[in-house]
Design a protein around this motif. Structure first.
Motif, PDB file in Angstrom:
ATOM      1  N   UNK A  22       0.829  -0.943  -0.072  1.00 31.43           N
ATOM      2  CA  UNK A  22      -0.097   0.071  -0.070  1.00 31.43           C
ATOM      3  C   UNK A  22       0.974   1.053   0.141  1.00 31.43           C
ATOM      4  N   UNK A  23       1.702   1.264   0.850  1.00 32.43           N
ATOM      5  CA  UNK A  23       2.773   2.338   0.755  1.00 32.43           C
ATOM      6  C   UNK A  23       3.605   2.606  -0.488  1.00 32.43           C
ATOM      7  N   UNK A  24       3.873   1.527  -1.122  1.00 36.15           N
ATOM      8  CA  UNK A  24       4.684   1.556  -2.286  1.00 36.15           C
ATOM      9  C   UNK A  24       3.697   2.052  -3.569  1.00 36.15           C
ATOM     10  N   UNK A  25       2.679   1.626  -3.472  1.00 34.54           N
ATOM     11  CA  UNK A  25       1.724   1.924  -4.627  1.00 34.54           C
ATOM     12  C   UNK A  25       0.928   3.335  -4.533  1.00 34.54           C
ATOM     13  N   UNK A  26       1.227   3.773  -3.530  1.00 31.04           N
ATOM     14  CA  UNK A  26       0.564   5.312  -3.413  1.00 31.04           C
ATOM     15  C   UNK A  26       0.710   6.303  -4.468  1.00 31.04           C
ATOM     16  N   UNK A  27      -0.097   6.831  -5.038  1.00 32.14           N
ATOM     17  CA  UNK A  27      -0.169   7.572  -6.494  1.00 32.14           C
ATOM     18  C   UNK A  27       0.023   8.856  -6.097  1.00 32.14           C
ATOM     19  N   UNK A  28      -0.228   9.444  -4.901  1.00 31.20           N
ATOM     20  CA  UNK A  28      -0.331  10.784  -4.416  1.00 31.20           C
ATOM     21  C   UNK A  28       1.072  11.478  -4.906  1.00 31.20           C
ATOM     22  N   UNK A  29       1.063  12.797  -5.280  1.00 26.33           N
ATOM     23  CA  UNK A  29       2.420  13.481  -5.446  1.00 26.33           C
ATOM     24  C   UNK A  29       3.164  13.615  -4.161  1.00 26.33           C
ATOM     25  N   UNK A 139      11.130  21.455  -3.825  1.00 21.42           N
ATOM     26  CA  UNK A 139      10.657  21.099  -5.281  1.00 21.42           C
ATOM     27  C   UNK A 139      11.129  19.544  -5.185  1.00 21.42           C
ATOM     28  N   UNK A 140      12.288  19.172  -4.672  1.00 20.07           N
ATOM     29  CA  UNK A 140      12.852  18.033  -4.933  1.00 20.07           C
ATOM     30  C   UNK A 140      11.782  17.026  -4.406  1.00 20.07           C
ATOM     31  N   UNK A 141      11.133  17.272  -3.271  1.00 25.32           N
ATOM     32  CA  UNK A 141      10.308  16.342  -2.834  1.00 25.32           C
ATOM     33  C   UNK A 141       8.845  16.468  -3.453  1.00 25.32           C
ATOM     34  N   UNK A 142       8.222  17.736  -3.900  1.00 21.45           N
ATOM     35  CA  UNK A 142       7.166  17.673  -4.446  1.00 21.45           C
ATOM     36  C   UNK A 142       7.072  17.204  -5.813  1.00 21.45           C
ATOM     37  N   UNK A 143       8.251  17.146  -6.471  1.00 21.56           N
ATOM     38  CA  UNK A 143       8.313  16.779  -7.969  1.00 21.56           C
ATOM     39  C   UNK A 143       8.394  15.356  -7.923  1.00 21.56           C
ATOM     40  N   UNK A 144       8.554  14.684  -6.642  1.00 23.28           N
ATOM     41  CA  UNK A 144       8.843  13.221  -6.784  1.00 23.28           C
ATOM     42  C   UNK A 144       7.864  12.384  -6.098  1.00 23.28           C
ATOM     43  N   UNK A 145       7.683  11.066  -6.472  1.00 21.81           N
ATOM     44  CA  UNK A 145       6.802  10.245  -6.005  1.00 21.81           C
ATOM     45  C   UNK A 145       7.757   8.745  -5.488  1.00 21.81           C
ATOM     46  N   UNK A 146       8.902   9.085  -4.950  1.00 21.51           N
ATOM     47  CA  UNK A 146       9.687   8.153  -4.399  1.00 21.51           C
ATOM     48  C   UNK A 146       9.224   7.790  -3.217  1.00 21.51           C
ATOM     49  N   UNK A 147       8.997   6.383  -2.886  1.00 23.50           N
ATOM     50  CA  UNK A 147       8.642   5.945  -1.883  1.00 23.50           C
ATOM     51  C   UNK A 147       9.950   5.179  -1.031  1.00 23.50           C
ATOM     52  N   UNK A 148      10.598   6.007  -0.261  1.00 16.30           N
ATOM     53  CA  UNK A 148      11.879   5.742   0.342  1.00 16.30           C
ATOM     54  C   UNK A 148      11.601   5.001   1.796  1.00 16.30           C
ATOM     55  N   UNK A 149      12.284   3.728   1.671  1.00 15.66           N
ATOM     56  CA  UNK A 149      12.232   2.844   2.775  1.00 15.66           C
ATOM     57  C   UNK A 149      13.583   2.639   3.513  1.00 15.66           C
ATOM     58  N   UNK A 150      13.593   3.196   4.815  1.00 13.36           N
ATOM     59  CA  UNK A 150      14.781   2.838   5.555  1.00 13.36           C
ATOM     60  C   UNK A 150      14.507   1.515   6.506  1.00 13.36           C
ATOM     61  N   UNK A 151      15.577   0.659   6.273  1.00  9.33           N
ATOM     62  CA  UNK A 151      15.285  -0.588   7.055  1.00  9.33           C
ATOM     63  C   UNK A 151      16.732  -0.758   7.732  1.00  9.33           C
ATOM     64  N   UNK A 152      16.441  -1.528   8.923  1.00 10.26           N
ATOM     65  CA  UNK A 152      17.792  -1.836   9.842  1.00 10.26           C
ATOM     66  C   UNK A 152      17.291  -2.747  10.867  1.00 10.26           C
ATOM     67  N   UNK A 153      18.492  -3.634  11.280  1.00  7.02           N
ATOM     68  CA  UNK A 153      18.193  -4.485  12.341  1.00  7.02           C
ATOM     69  C   UNK A 153      18.676  -4.374  13.774  1.00  7.02           C
ATOM     70  N   UNK A 154      19.388  -2.919  13.775  1.00  8.90           N
ATOM     71  CA  UNK A 154      19.803  -2.475  15.171  1.00  8.90           C
ATOM     72  C   UNK A 154      18.505  -2.061  15.741  1.00  8.90           C
TER      73      UNK A 154
END
Length: 503
Positions: A22-29, A139-154
């Motif tokens: 659901x997070x990855x497929x979000x179409x919103x700008x 602008x770099x955020x509003x013009x992007x639809x990147x779904x940035x996921x940060x993952x970690x085990x600590x």
């Protein structure tokens, strides 16, 4: 919104996949941020790699390296992903984050940074850089639809990433912990269809998926008669990776620096010293000296502090990872013999210790998990909101009574105490009978006299791996306030609760 189907190679994890998809497929700008955490070996990397692959996204697995080397590796990965003639030049982390956001200019793109703590270790300001990159209106955020996921085990680090005054607090639209499989899912994953055997296996390896695949090479007990041999060949065998895993769980967490102290604290809890005072007495320290190590072990997800549901201000500690309990109780005291490949001998003489320090406590935890997650609300008189163990004091005789299970319902709409749905006795190696039921009945009478507790509808739960006497079964059959639970009930599906084990 496009739907990303979960790959067939991912076992269970339906909830986690649904949230990620659901997070990855979000179409919103606008670029968005998600944080995924969980102990090692839980399958986070597989989930995120398959998520990126399913949607044509970008996956980067960080390693322990300098900032310069990490930037170079990230630039190479970006070059390969975008089809550039060579690596993308990334002069600093601000440019790197903007390059990641730029991947989502034309469509929603999943961007995974796995093992994010490795990058921050070499670039402490990276969370602040990401915070700035995701500034609303930039602008770099509003013009992007990147779904940035940060993952970690600590876990201690990941837990603080969005907490308090941390730079990324308020920036994330997803915060997803990936927990071990529950006891039912673990049984299905290991292919165990005998409930008693399922409890025994879970009490050692828990719900960590990697322990079946990589760590024992898909070697699972073929049946109850094979369990002892399986423990010797798969767990107590120095040639198998599972043999040293409990030690590595502590060694690989950067916040667990004094491993000798942490091993001693865990050994104290494994021996049944659940209070801070009991732990202090076991390891020869003052109780006030344990605040830091206990907090660190909690933050690392290896210990959990559980409140006493009947006594305010009182709590006890429990080891969350079954393999650590097994290591502390069975393996650590006989480590030299095990390294000499005398596993069969060690296992033979450890049966009583295994039953009391490993099986018994883990069986209690499974029963509590059943009560809060799987039991039909009608069985316990309503939905269970909270479950735990407790100590009840009889003021007349000045004696204390341990309750293995206390199930509390949801708060009432108006004033008044929360309903106490059930109190219980849980035993692994003993058949329960009428005297056990009578004891619970007397404790319920005590609770009825207490203010602040609504015990008018409290049910009496008895759980045993050895079963129940005929007299108890006959008495319970005529009493709706008595609940009998055996391993068959614990593993029964919701569609077949009365038939016991459903496979």
């Amino acid at each position: 919104m496009r739907e990303l189907a979960k790959p067939a190679g991912i076992f269970d994890r339906d909830v986690e996949w649904t949230e990620l998809a659901r997070f990855a497929a979000d179409e919103r700008p606008g670029a968005t941020l998600g944080v995924v955490s969980g102990r090692r070996r839980q399958g986070k990397t597989l989930l995120l790699y398959e998520l990126a692959r399913a949607g044509g996204g970008f996956y980067f697995g960080a390693t322990e390296a300098t900032a310069v080397e990490s930037l170079r590796r990230l630039g190479e990965a970006l070059g390969n992903y975008t089809g550039a003639p060579g690596p993308v030049h990334l002069p600093d982390w601000a440019a790197a984050v903007d390059a990641l956001l730029a991947l989502g200019r034309d469509r929603p793109v999943t961007v995974v940074i796995d093992e994010f703590p490795y990058l921050v270790r070499a670039a402490r300001d990276l969370p602040s850089i990401i915070q700035y990159a995701l500034t609303p209106g930039r602008p770099e955020r509003t013009a992007s639809r990147a779904r940035l996921l940060l993952c970690g085990s600590a876990l201690s680090f990941m837990g603080g990433l969005l907490a308090g005054s941390a730079p990324l607090r308020g920036r994330a639209g997803l915060e997803l912990p990936v927990q071990p499989l529950d006891y039912r899912a673990a049984a299905a994953f290991w292919g165990v269809d005998d409930p008693l055997l399922a409890v025994k296996v879970f009490s050692i390896v828990g719900g960590t998926p990697a322990y079946r695949r990589e760590y024992v090479q898909d070697d699972a007990p073929s049946g109850p008669a094979d369990f002892d041999a399986w423990v010797v060949r798969a767990v107590l065998n120095p040639a198998r990776p599972l043999f040293r895993e409990a030690r590595y769980l502590l060694a690989e967490d950067p916040d667990l620096r004094d491993t000798a102290l942490y091993h001693s604290v865990l050994a104290a809890v494994a021996e049944g010293n659940a209070s801070r005072g009991g732990i202090a007495g076991y390891i020869g320290r003052k109780a006030t000296d344990l605040q830091h190590p206990l907090t660190v072990l909690e933050d690392a997800g290896l210990l959990v502090r559980e409140p006493d549901l009947l006594r305010s201000g009182r709590s006890s500690y429990r080891i969350t990872e079954p393999l650590i309990s097994f290591y502390q109780a069975v393996m650590r005291p006989a480590w030299t013999a095990l390294e000499q490949r005398r596993g069969q001998e060690v296992w033979r003489r450890s049966q009583r210790r295994y039953a009391s320090a490993v099986l018994g406590p883990r069986f209690e935890e499974i029963v509590r998990q059943w009560a809060v997650r799987f039991a039909d609300p009608d069985v316990l008189g309503g939905p269970v909101a909270e479950v735990g163990a407790a100590t009840l004091t009889d003021p007349a005789s000045r004696t204390s009574h341990e309750l293995d299970l206390v199930a509390v319902g949801e708060p009432p709409m108006g004033d008044g105490p929360r309903p106490l749905l059930a109190i219980g006795e849980v035993k692994w190696g003993r058949r329960l009978g009428l005297p056990d039921l009578e004891r619970l009945g007397r404790l319920r009478e005590l609770l009825l006299q207490r203010s602040g507790v609504n015990a008018t509808g409290t049910r009496l739960l008895l759980a045993s791996a050895e079963g129940f006497t005929d007299e108890l079964v006959e008495d319970a059959s005529a009493r709706p306030d008595v609940v009998l639970v055996d391993p068959g009930v614990l593993y029964a599906s919701s569609a077949d609760r009365t038939a016991g084990w459903s496979g």
